[in-house]
Motif scaffolding. Structure first.
Motif, PDB file in Angstrom:
ATOM      1  N   SER A 139       0.929  -1.279   0.228  1.00  0.00           N
ATOM      2  CA  SER A 139       0.019  -0.121  -0.098  1.00  0.00           C
ATOM      3  C   SER A 139       0.831   1.268  -0.221  1.00  0.00           C
ATOM      4  O   SER A 139       0.134   2.293  -0.144  1.00  0.00           O
ATOM      5  N   ILE A 140       2.049   1.115   0.143  1.00  0.00           N
ATOM      6  CA  ILE A 140       2.832   2.455   0.351  1.00  0.00           C
ATOM      7  C   ILE A 140       3.460   2.829  -1.168  1.00  0.00           C
ATOM      8  O   ILE A 140       4.630   2.589  -1.735  1.00  0.00           O
ATOM      9  N   ILE A 141       2.519   3.166  -1.907  1.00  0.00           N
ATOM     10  CA  ILE A 141       2.756   3.207  -3.515  1.00  0.00           C
ATOM     11  C   ILE A 141       1.786   4.436  -3.797  1.00  0.00           C
ATOM     12  O   ILE A 141       0.786   4.657  -3.175  1.00  0.00           O
ATOM     13  N   ASP A 142       1.938   5.427  -4.889  1.00  0.00           N
ATOM     14  CA  ASP A 142       1.221   6.258  -5.459  1.00  0.00           C
ATOM     15  C   ASP A 142       0.491   5.644  -6.368  1.00  0.00           C
ATOM     16  O   ASP A 142       0.663   5.258  -7.531  1.00  0.00           O
ATOM     17  N   PRO A 143      -0.867   5.497  -6.173  1.00  0.00           N
ATOM     18  CA  PRO A 143      -1.819   4.740  -7.214  1.00  0.00           C
ATOM     19  C   PRO A 143      -1.910   5.272  -8.497  1.00  0.00           C
ATOM     20  O   PRO A 143      -2.079   4.704  -9.546  1.00  0.00           O
ATOM     21  N   ASP A 144      -1.927   6.821  -8.603  1.00  0.00           N
ATOM     22  CA  ASP A 144      -1.928   7.368 -10.026  1.00  0.00           C
ATOM     23  C   ASP A 144      -0.458   7.050 -10.640  1.00  0.00           C
ATOM     24  O   ASP A 144      -0.660   6.681 -12.066  1.00  0.00           O
ATOM     25  N   GLN A 145       0.477   6.770 -10.093  1.00  0.00           N
ATOM     26  CA  GLN A 145       1.857   6.395 -10.932  1.00  0.00           C
ATOM     27  C   GLN A 145       1.574   4.989 -11.295  1.00  0.00           C
ATOM     28  O   GLN A 145       2.046   4.691 -12.356  1.00  0.00           O
ATOM     29  N   ILE A 146       1.246   4.292 -10.290  1.00  0.00           N
ATOM     30  CA  ILE A 146       1.002   2.907 -10.685  1.00  0.00           C
ATOM     31  C   ILE A 146       0.116   2.363 -11.929  1.00  0.00           C
ATOM     32  O   ILE A 146       0.116   1.976 -12.773  1.00  0.00           O
ATOM     33  N   MET A 147      -0.922   3.259 -11.871  1.00  0.00           N
ATOM     34  CA  MET A 147      -1.916   3.084 -13.030  1.00  0.00           C
ATOM     35  C   MET A 147      -1.152   3.781 -14.412  1.00  0.00           C
ATOM     36  O   MET A 147      -1.477   2.707 -15.295  1.00  0.00           O
ATOM     37  N   ARG A 148      -0.335   4.685 -14.272  1.00  0.00           N
ATOM     38  CA  ARG A 148       0.429   4.845 -15.527  1.00  0.00           C
ATOM     39  C   ARG A 148       1.575   3.779 -15.986  1.00  0.00           C
ATOM     40  O   ARG A 148       1.663   3.563 -16.926  1.00  0.00           O
ATOM     41  N   VAL A 149       1.921   3.092 -15.058  1.00  0.00           N
ATOM     42  CA  VAL A 149       3.166   2.064 -15.126  1.00  0.00           C
ATOM     43  C   VAL A 149       2.169   0.963 -15.749  1.00  0.00           C
ATOM     44  O   VAL A 149       2.723   0.324 -16.709  1.00  0.00           O
ATOM     45  N   LEU A 150       1.119   0.757 -15.444  1.00  0.00           N
ATOM     46  CA  LEU A 150       0.302  -0.409 -15.928  1.00  0.00           C
ATOM     47  C   LEU A 150      -0.510  -0.277 -17.072  1.00  0.00           C
ATOM     48  O   LEU A 150      -0.526  -1.178 -18.038  1.00  0.00           O
TER      49      LEU A 150
END
Length: 213
Positions: free
Chosen positions: A158-169
């Motif tokens: 959970s120690i992640i930036d969801p917006d950044q992860i969405m861009r990565v995915l």
């Protein structure tokens, strides 16, 4: 008429054990889980309840090494920021905690949720639209219990930036990231939370009592 099965006392004891052994795993062995087993876990996860039978969850296997590395880098950045916000003994204790199994877990699974799925036709979401997210959490928990029953560990990062992860995915932008899971065989199976074993926190007995109103 369909008759509901009767669950034996032995089964109920085993179910209690399952709940106790469903831990947030951060230490993994590196051998992969067989593909048929992963497919079975996904099938079971989709038995979870959902508001209006909307089934808003989307399970995404993250296998690409570059995407995984980008997720790890985002975790490292967010974790460093979280550490910088702490001081004194609390910061030292935090720094010693292992908070993700991103390096060793053989499988990374992102769980996304559709906030306004066409399926279910909006039933039950008019006054509480966040129930789609909660439904996805139910699917995650179902996946987690099924994995534990098969000796497979799951860790929620959970120690992640969801917006950044969405861009990565690079997935459909209308979806929301609910969880990023590490999945694999645990290196250190335990029936108590690691944060409790490491002295970070303890369970609160008063949480087991009803609040009367």
């Amino acid at each position: 008429m369909t008759t509901m099965p009767e669950f034996s006392p032995v089964f109920m004891d085993q179910l209690d054990d399952l709940f106790r052994w469903r831990r947030d795993v951060r230490h993994f062995r590196r051998e992969p889980v067989p593909e048929p087993v992963l497919d079975e876990l996904l099938r079971i996860a989709c038995l979870a309840p959902s508001v209006g039978l909307s089934e808003p969850w989307r399970f995404v296997r993250v296998d690409d090494p570059q995407r995984r590395q980008a997720v790890r880098q985002d975790f490292m950045r967010c974790n460093a920021e979280a550490l910088a916000d702490r001081t004194g003994p609390d910061a030292q204790h935090y720094a010693r905690l292992k908070l993700a199994g991103l390096d060793d877990a053989p499988h990374h699974i992102a769980v996304l949720s559709h906030p306004e799925p066409a399926q279910g036709r909006g039933l039950g979401r008019g006054t509480m639209p966040q129930t789609t997210t909660w439904s996805t959490v139910m699917a995650i928990h179902t996946f987690w219990l099924a994995a534990t029953a098969k000796g497979i560990g799951v860790g929620w990062v959970s120690i992640i930036d969801p917006d950044q992860i969405m861009r990565v995915l690079d997935v459909e932008p209308t979806l929301e990231l609910v969880a990023y899971l590490c999945v694999g065989y645990p290196a250190e199976p335990a029936s108590t939370p690691e944060l409790e074993r490491r002295g970070w926190e303890r369970r609160a007995p008063e949480r087991r009592e009803w609040i009367q109103r």
